[in-house]
Write an enzyme that holds these catalytic residues in place. Sequence first.
Site, mmCIF file in Angstrom:
data_model
loop_
_atom_site.group_PDB
_atom_site.id
_atom_site.type_symbol
_atom_site.label_atom_id
_atom_site.label_comp_id
_atom_site.label_asym_id
_atom_site.label_seq_id
_atom_site.Cartn_x
_atom_site.Cartn_y
_atom_site.Cartn_z
ATOM 1 N N ASP A 43 0.834 -1.190 0.000
ATOM 2 C CA ASP A 43 0.000 0.000 0.000
ATOM 3 C C ASP A 43 0.875 1.250 0.000
ATOM 4 O O ASP A 43 2.079 1.194 0.275
ATOM 5 C CB ASP A 43 -0.904 0.014 1.232
ATOM 6 N N LYS A 65 -3.328 3.672 -3.292
ATOM 7 C CA LYS A 65 -4.668 4.127 -3.639
ATOM 8 C C LYS A 65 -4.938 5.439 -2.917
ATOM 9 O O LYS A 65 -4.515 5.641 -1.779
ATOM 10 C CB LYS A 65 -5.724 3.100 -3.225
ATOM 11 N N MET A 177 -11.662 6.082 7.246
ATOM 12 C CA MET A 177 -11.850 6.754 5.953
ATOM 13 C C MET A 177 -13.004 7.755 6.004
ATOM 14 O O MET A 177 -13.799 7.853 5.063
ATOM 15 C CB MET A 177 -12.088 5.713 4.851
#
Length: 262
Positions: A43, A65, A177
């Site tokens: 990641d 991402k 998030m």
Amino acid sequence: MASLLDPAARGRVILVGAGPGDPGLLTVRAVEALKAADVVVHDGLIDPRVLDIAPASAQRISVAKQRARHTLPQEGINALIVAHVRLGQVVVRLKGGDPFIFGRGGEEVEAVRAAGLPVEVIPGVSAALGCAAEAMLPLTHRDHSSAVSFVAGQCKGLADQDWSGLAGQGRTLVIYMGLATATDIADKLMADGVAPDMPVAVLERGTLSGSRAMKTLLADLGPMVARETVKSPGIIVVGEVVELSDATDKLARWARIAESVA
């Protein structure tokens, strides 16, 4: 079945939780897996010091991402992992936090199994646990909270999620998030009956350099995120346990909060 960390075993996938950031929070087993890696698919928020544990000869592939912009779609990541395993390589899929908590680890395990390839999962310290511990914020407490729930602030859109009963007196809600939708999250919770003066904390860059832990009231959540220019990664904690934390009080005056919910 023998452990996939057996050095004689080739062509396999090891999903590894890298924890919330600080390399010191890696498990011993995670370190062993990294040292055995031929390829590390990682990641974007992985600390470089964690990547340095892998052999210098290991290929490092970032599949970072960002919100609404993925350099490689999930299907492409799955195909990438499978392709390297079929070459007989040891592939460490390195994921922030824990692979099975909002890390799409389940999807990647399914893809590897569907290809008929071996896979092992090494859990990591989830962001909620690591960041809360740094802020001295107990997610459960005998006097304040007997339940804790984890939700995603972006997953499939807020309108599709039912959080009824997850936040309120005696309960703790942890939102991953959720920084970009903090105002909508606060509105959603208050519409569900959570009191506007419920304590909330925002834990920014937990366990990493420059980390911040800030607390305010639910009605001031969105305005505080904006005032303090909070950046990802970060989590939001809603519940009475926030009052027990070392988080800095960023509470605006009540008149200001009242304006935000008027």
